[in-house]
Design a protein around this motif. Structure first.
Motif: not given
Length: 262
Positions: A183, A231-232
């Motif tokens: 992230r 991932h965000p």
């Protein structure tokens, strides 16, 4: 003098090894661990590139296709602002509706047609490509491999010391080390990408339009906890980009090579 246990000795050696191979990421100045040489990374990229060409096969559009021409045009404009020697940038467009793009070590960029369908202009395509360029400049693939290398002894030591089932230890190590690092790389690539876009004359505010539209199509995976994601979330990504754009308008993002990410 107190007796030093083997576990403590191993941990000390690992800590020293980690510190010795710590380095700063270009542009952002983030401190990270990297034990992989540029040559090894390049060789890895060649192997992976060959595998991807074989996997996609006839799904790859020709270099004379409008889609390939568009991606190449935007990429060429973006890489003019980078100073990364020895990278043989190569573009491949995959004729699938998947909304995905990725880059392999050595500058081999793959863009699925689903991404092109989502982008309404060159500025929005530049959001995607500048993000991928950032991964190369930051050598994120080397960092990921290095993180995995340090996780293996950590995993083994944890299994021996705790007696917990290996599957649970592996999950704990991933949550503690692998996923947060992934992230962080994605946030870093977003940040650097905005910088490259602005320096190339593209409008970085296009990132807000693109990711808003992507979120509307994709949803935000609310059932999956944040700490389990690579991932965000889209709304977190949009919030962070908005903050960076605010700084950009005040001249901080585009005027500094070593701005703080978070």
């Amino acid at each position: 003098m107190e007796h030093v246990t083997p576990m403590a000795g191993i941990a000390t050696l690992m800590g020293g090894f980690y510190l010795y191979h710590s380095q700063r990421v270009p542009v952002t100045n983030r401190l990270r661990f990297n034990v992989v040489s540029p040559h090894w990374e390049e060789q890895l990229g060649k192997v992976l590139f060959k595998q991807q060409l074989e996997e996609y096969g006839e799904s790859l559009l020709s270099e004379s296709s409008p889609e390939h021409t568009t991606v190449r045009r935007v990429l060429d404009r973006l890489i003019l602002c980078t100073s990364l020697p020895g990278v043989d940038w190569d573009v491949r467009v995959v004729d699938t509706r998947e909304r995905s793009a990725f880059v392999l070590p050595g500058g081999k960029v793959f863009v699925h047609r689903g991404v092109l369908d989502l982008c309404t202009c060159d500025d929005e395509l530049a959001v995607i490509l500048s993000h991928e360029i950032a991964h190369i400049i930051a050598h994120h693939s080397s960092e990921s491999v290095s993180r995995r290398l340090i996780q293996i002894p950590l995993y083994l030591l944890s299994c021996l010391a705790s007696g917990i089932k290996p599957d649970l230890v592996e999950l704990a190590v991933d949550v503690a080390f692998w996923l947060p690092g992934s992230r962080a790389q994605e946030r870093e690539a977003d940040y650097m990408g905005l910088l490259f876009m602005a320096e190339s004359g593209y409008d970085p505010t296009a990132a807000l339009d693109l990711w808003t539209r992507w979120e509307q199509l994709d949803g935000d995976g609310l059932r999956e906890p944040d700490f389990m994601r690579t991932h965000p979330r889209h709304h977190n990504r949009l919030r962070q980009i908005s903050e960076w754009l605010f700084d950009a308008r005040r001249g901080r993002l585009l005027g500094s090579r070593h701005s703080k990410l978070w």
